[in-house]
Design a protein around this motif. Structure first.
Motif, mmCIF file in Angstrom:
data_model
loop_
_atom_site.group_PDB
_atom_site.id
_atom_site.type_symbol
_atom_site.label_atom_id
_atom_site.label_comp_id
_atom_site.label_asym_id
_atom_site.label_seq_id
_atom_site.Cartn_x
_atom_site.Cartn_y
_atom_site.Cartn_z
ATOM 1 N N UNK A 80 -2.565 -11.496 -3.942
ATOM 2 C CA UNK A 80 -1.594 -12.300 -2.734
ATOM 3 C C UNK A 80 -2.772 -13.626 -3.293
ATOM 4 N N UNK A 81 -3.789 -13.644 -3.225
ATOM 5 C CA UNK A 81 -4.078 -15.338 -2.978
ATOM 6 C C UNK A 81 -3.831 -15.954 -4.380
ATOM 7 N N UNK A 82 -3.584 -15.356 -5.734
ATOM 8 C CA UNK A 82 -2.736 -15.729 -6.843
ATOM 9 C C UNK A 82 -1.203 -16.351 -6.156
ATOM 10 N N UNK A 133 8.716 -4.279 -10.419
ATOM 11 C CA UNK A 133 8.670 -3.360 -8.959
ATOM 12 C C UNK A 133 8.363 -2.138 -8.964
ATOM 13 N N UNK A 134 10.453 -1.932 -9.915
ATOM 14 C CA UNK A 134 10.431 -0.008 -10.103
ATOM 15 C C UNK A 134 9.331 0.468 -10.540
ATOM 16 N N UNK A 135 9.605 -0.203 -12.175
ATOM 17 C CA UNK A 135 7.918 0.247 -13.327
ATOM 18 C C UNK A 135 6.962 0.668 -11.357
ATOM 19 N N UNK A 140 3.580 5.341 -9.768
ATOM 20 C CA UNK A 140 3.362 5.885 -8.264
ATOM 21 C C UNK A 140 2.053 5.226 -7.652
ATOM 22 N N UNK A 141 1.633 4.350 -8.798
ATOM 23 C CA UNK A 141 0.678 2.221 -9.119
ATOM 24 C C UNK A 141 1.049 2.003 -7.997
ATOM 25 N N UNK A 142 2.095 1.739 -7.285
ATOM 26 C CA UNK A 142 2.023 0.717 -5.883
ATOM 27 C C UNK A 142 3.097 2.069 -4.991
ATOM 28 N N UNK A 143 2.983 1.763 -3.623
ATOM 29 C CA UNK A 143 4.085 2.199 -2.788
ATOM 30 C C UNK A 143 5.197 1.738 -2.415
ATOM 31 N N UNK A 144 5.813 2.251 -1.486
ATOM 32 C CA UNK A 144 7.373 1.343 -1.314
ATOM 33 C C UNK A 144 6.749 0.853 -0.510
ATOM 34 N N UNK A 145 5.559 1.276 0.642
ATOM 35 C CA UNK A 145 4.916 -0.163 2.220
ATOM 36 C C UNK A 145 4.407 -0.969 0.826
ATOM 37 N N UNK A 146 3.641 -1.641 0.287
ATOM 38 C CA UNK A 146 2.602 -2.385 -0.626
ATOM 39 C C UNK A 146 3.363 -3.267 -0.916
ATOM 40 N N UNK A 148 2.439 -5.850 -2.587
ATOM 41 C CA UNK A 148 3.239 -6.045 -3.896
ATOM 42 C C UNK A 148 4.561 -5.679 -4.035
ATOM 43 N N UNK A 149 4.973 -4.326 -4.051
ATOM 44 C CA UNK A 149 5.795 -4.222 -4.457
ATOM 45 C C UNK A 149 7.338 -5.011 -3.454
ATOM 46 N N UNK A 150 7.373 -4.801 -1.844
ATOM 47 C CA UNK A 150 7.493 -5.579 -1.538
ATOM 48 C C UNK A 150 8.540 -7.655 -2.149
ATOM 49 N N UNK A 151 7.371 -8.425 -2.427
ATOM 50 C CA UNK A 151 7.531 -9.326 -3.065
ATOM 51 C C UNK A 151 7.854 -9.357 -3.941
ATOM 52 N N UNK A 152 7.040 -8.549 -4.837
ATOM 53 C CA UNK A 152 8.089 -8.352 -6.312
ATOM 54 C C UNK A 152 9.359 -7.709 -6.328
#
Length: 406
Positions: A80-82, A133-135, A140-146, A148-152
């Motif tokens: 997030x900081x990045x 994001x879909x990758x 299983x690396x990210x969750x749908x509510x993460x 990082x996923x939502x922003x990406x």
């Protein structure tokens, strides 16, 4: 024209060396390109060390400026900081170096390019554009509510809308992007490029590696290069190694070049029945990888299956092919699985259909009996993975921008 080339990986990361540097060499040769500012993102130990840009480039044409991620905080906060700090630092670089076009390598880098565009309207292209994001979600690396996923996912949508050019790595994805309404003229497929000369089979190098490791000249040798986990199989990969050992017999030897902890990898190999003498595990510098490939007879590419995997282009497959190695590849990976089925170059398997594993090993075994198999497979790398595809993309997508700034 002044370019900013943004790599989402560090300067010394194998992905930068193998995928970014070849394109920088192409760009520095273009007379329309006056100056290139290479920007990498440094994390971990490299974020605090002194970095030296690699030789072999026109130092009067390329300069280097790293972005350094903060340390000693949780990964999520770090990322997030990045994405809060880096756009502002990039905007300063754009202004200081009079940058006219940004090229981002990968969709995460493209996200940063978009955030800079919001403030500066600097045109940007995205190489190696994939549904990142879909990758991460499907692996299983990210969750749908993460976050990082939502922003990406949102940033990828904006890249599709606003980038002046997209370079997906698979023809499968180019077709999907066109179906989504992106103009075909803005998209050029550029599979991950490989320096075929550097990775070509070298019999003498292979013999030296085998002699150093105590591997008989006639022993069948499989090799795996890369990580375990995340988007790659972990336990399943070791089961596949075990199946290969059973198929090829007691002389079979396995080479594993991985950044994963050696002790952990050896423990997993022992668990599936390998002895210490049957395996060699190390973290090899990228420059040494071709020597190990030349010591092998075939290679493993154990990538987790997912719908979005049809849109990727694993660099390791191109490097394996350049060394003339048949690849045991997961079904449904990029364009490569189709190439293997239609043109050769290995065999595919699907763990949901266990019968495909012995069938794929039979196919690999048959290929190894063909006296010219290395030359035929190397031709696949020349046909599908050389930097010529990137040169064509720059001609179509970048040079018209240069004409506008002339």
């Amino acid at each position: 024209m002044n370019l900013l080339f943004l790599s989402y990986w560090g300067l010394e990361d194998p992905l930068t060396i193998s995928t970014v540097f070849p394109h920088l060499r192409l760009l520095q040769q273009l007379p329309e390109v006056k100056h290139i500012l290479l920007v990498t993102i440094e994390r971990g130990a490299s974020a605090t060390k002194e970095l030296q840009f690699a030789p072999g480039f026109a130092v009067d044409k390329i300069t280097f400026s790293p972005l350094r991620s903060r340390q000693n905080q949780p990964l999520l906060l770090n990322k997030i900081d990045d994405f809060v700090r880096f756009p502002n630092e990039l905007i300063q670089l754009v202004q200081r170096h009079a940058i006219e076009v940004i090229i981002g390598r990968g969709a995460p880098a493209g996200a940063l390019a978009y955030l800079v565009w919001k403030k500066t309207r600097t045109p940007f292209l995205v190489e190696s554009f994939e549904p990142h994001a879909d990758y991460m979600l499907e692996s299983g690396v990210w969750k749908g509510y993460d976050p990082r996923y939502l922003f990406q996912r949102y940033w990828e949508k904006k890249q599709k809308q606003l980038a002046v050019g997209l370079m997906p790595v698979a023809e499968n994805y180019r077709r999907k992007l066109i179906q989504e309404g992106i103009p075909a003229g803005n998209i050029v497929t550029v599979p991950c490029s490989v320096n075929v000369t550097d990775f070509s089979y070298d019999s003498a190098s292979g013999q030296r590696v085998r002699a150093r490791l105590g591997i008989a000249a006639d022993a069948p040798v499989g090799i795996y290069v890369g990580k375990f986990g995340d988007i790659y199989y972990d336990a399943e990969a070791f089961d596949l190694f075990r199946d290969a050992a059973a198929f090829f017999g007691p002389q079979f030897r396995l080479l594993v070049l991985t950044p994963n902890p050696e002790a952990e990898v050896r423990a997993k190999l022992t668990k599936v029945g390998f002895t210490a003498e049957q395996v060699f595990v190390t973290k090899a510098p990228h420059a040494e990888v071709p020597n190990y490939l030349s010591a092998a007879d075939f290679a493993f590419a154990t990538i987790k299956p997912a719908e979005c995997r049809r849109f990727c282009s694993p660099i390791k497959v191109g490097e394996y092919w350049a060394a003339g190695l048949p690849v045991l590849l997961t079904e449904g990976v990029g364009d490569d699985s189709d190439i293997i089925k239609q043109e050769g170059g290995g065999a595919t398997f699907n763990l949901d259909n266990p019968a495909t594993v012995p069938a794929a090993l039979e196919r690999i075994g048959a290929l190894l009996q063909q006296p010219d198999y290395r030359e035929a497979i190397r031709a696949l790398a020349i046909r599908h993975r050389t930097v010529a595809r990137a040169a064509e993309a720059y001609q179509q997508l970048l040079l018209p921008l240069a004409a506008q700034h002339a």
